[in-house]
Enzyme design. Structure first.
Site, PDB file in Angstrom:
ATOM      1  N   PRO A   1      -4.576  20.644  30.399  1.00 47.04           N
ATOM      2  CG  PRO A   1      -2.967  21.597  31.798  1.00 47.04           C
ATOM      3  CD  PRO A   1      -3.311  21.389  30.347  1.00 47.04           C
TER       4      PRO A   1
ATOM      5  CG  ASP B   1     -13.209  12.115  26.417  1.00 48.69           C
ATOM      6  OD1 ASP B   1     -14.104  11.517  25.812  1.00 48.69           O
ATOM      7  OD2 ASP B   1     -12.147  11.569  26.780  1.00 48.69           O
TER       8      ASP B   1
ATOM      9  CE  LYS C   1     -14.609   5.766  27.167  1.00 46.77           C
ATOM     10  NZ  LYS C   1     -14.073   6.770  26.226  1.00 46.77           N
TER      11      LYS C   1
ATOM     12  N   GLY D   1      -9.267  15.874  27.415  1.00 47.03           N
ATOM     13  CA  GLY D   1      -8.463  16.636  28.348  1.00 47.03           C
ATOM     14  C   GLY D   1      -7.062  16.063  28.432  1.00 47.03           C
ATOM     15  N   GLY D   2      -6.124  16.866  28.896  1.00 44.31           N
ATOM     16  CA  GLY D   2      -4.753  16.389  29.042  1.00 44.31           C
ATOM     17  C   GLY D   2      -4.172  15.936  27.725  1.00 44.31           C
ATOM     18  CG  ASP D   3      -0.923  13.392  25.338  1.00 43.73           C
ATOM     19  OD1 ASP D   3      -0.581  14.155  24.423  1.00 43.73           O
ATOM     20  OD2 ASP D   3      -0.853  12.148  25.242  1.00 43.73           O
TER      21      ASP D   3
ATOM     22  CB  THR E   1       0.417  14.838  30.187  1.00 40.35           C
ATOM     23  OG1 THR E   1      -0.112  13.954  31.188  1.00 40.35           O
ATOM     24  CG2 THR E   1       1.845  15.192  30.547  1.00 40.35           C
TER      25      THR E   1
ATOM     26  CG  MET F   1      -8.217   8.432  36.027  1.00 39.02           C
ATOM     27  SD  MET F   1      -8.391   7.329  34.604  1.00 39.02           S
ATOM     28  CE  MET F   1      -6.731   6.647  34.520  1.00 39.02           C
TER      29      MET F   1
ATOM     30  N   GLY G   1      -7.558  20.994  38.590  1.00 41.94           N
ATOM     31  CA  GLY G   1      -6.394  21.772  38.203  1.00 41.94           C
ATOM     32  C   GLY G   1      -6.617  22.527  36.904  1.00 41.94           C
TER      33      GLY G   1
END
Length: 257
Positions: A19, A42, A64, A95-97, A125, A179, A208
């Site tokens: 994160p 990404d 994206k 990023g994240g999961d 995540t 999102m 974050g």
């Protein structure tokens, strides 16, 4: 194959970057980055993690951006397969999961259908970690016994939306919206229309895990107005636990920093 086993030539690793801060990546994720011949990266992947890559590694930006630059998912799938078939060690860094609103399974299936060995290295995540970084637990003993994570990339009532906002409003769980920056006014209006108490605490955590993290707190009735100037990436938390934002450390304020 273990997540810390060497990444073999011709193999793809789907790596969750966590994160925000690269320090929140897993040990296995870092090891994969260090071994990669090619990295497909990404927009929300931790860019500091690229410092761990070999100097000769090829880094491909497949971002994206919301209402901006866009690399079609089909092209990303093709790149994973093409580079792996060329005998390269390929890392897909997100990023994240990547399996939480990250199209990770689409990429996994693209590799398996092409008979390309693929390994999953999960990430922390953002749906849980970012609220925690903002001082908000997604569950808390005596307050709430569950949480629901939804995508807000389309508003309520949109033909592409499959969410039941009536059920969400009645669920009694913490609601975590990913999102949903642009659609937050419509989301909160739908929850209120379906009976959610207007006084229910809410908070938006933007960027974050980054040094410029911002937290805006309020209620479900006014959070869209309070957070109107916040841009993505941001996560919205709706539920009683969001009241903990006001008691968190100096990174958490009631207005945008």
């Amino acid at each position: 194959m273990g997540s810390l086993a060497p990444l073999l030539p011709g193999t793809v690793a789907l790596v969750g970057g966590g994160p925000g801060d690269a320090g929140l990546m897993t040990v296995a994720g870092r090891a994969a980055v260090e071994q990669a011949d090619v990295l497909l990266v990404d927009h929300l992947a931790p860019k500091e993690a690229l410092a761990w890559a070999r100097p000769d590694a090829l880094v491909v930006d497949v971002a994206k951006l919301p209402r901006g630059a866009f690399t079609p998912q089909e092209r990303i799938n093709d790149l994973l397969v093409e580079h792996a078939r060329s005998g390269r060690r390929v890392v897909r860094l997100k990023g994240g999961d990547g399996f939480v609103f990250g199209r990770g399974m689409e990429e996994f299936l693209a590799c398996t259908e092409a008979a390309v060995p693929v390994r999953v290295i999960p990430g922390v995540t953002s749906s849980v970690a970012v609220p925690a970084l903002g001082g908000i637990p997604v569950t808390h003993r005596g307050v709430v016994q569950g949480f629901s994570v939804i995508s807000g990339h389309v508003p309520p009532g949109h033909p592409a939306s499959t969410l039941d906002y009536g059920a969400l409003a009645r669920s009694g769980t913490t609601l975590i919206v990913l999102m949903g920056v642009a659609t937050l006014p419509e989301i909160t209006e739908a929850l209120l229309r379906n009976g959610l108490d207007p006084a229910t605490p809410a908070a938006v955590i933007a960027r974050g895990g980054h040094p410029d993290q911002q937290v805006v707190s309020g209620s479900v009735a006014d959070i869209a107005v309070r957070a109107a100037q916040v841009g993505p990436p941001a996560i919205t938390v709706i539920g009683e636990v969001a009241s903990f934002a006001a008691a968190a450390d100096a990174n958490v304020t009631e207005e945008v920093i």
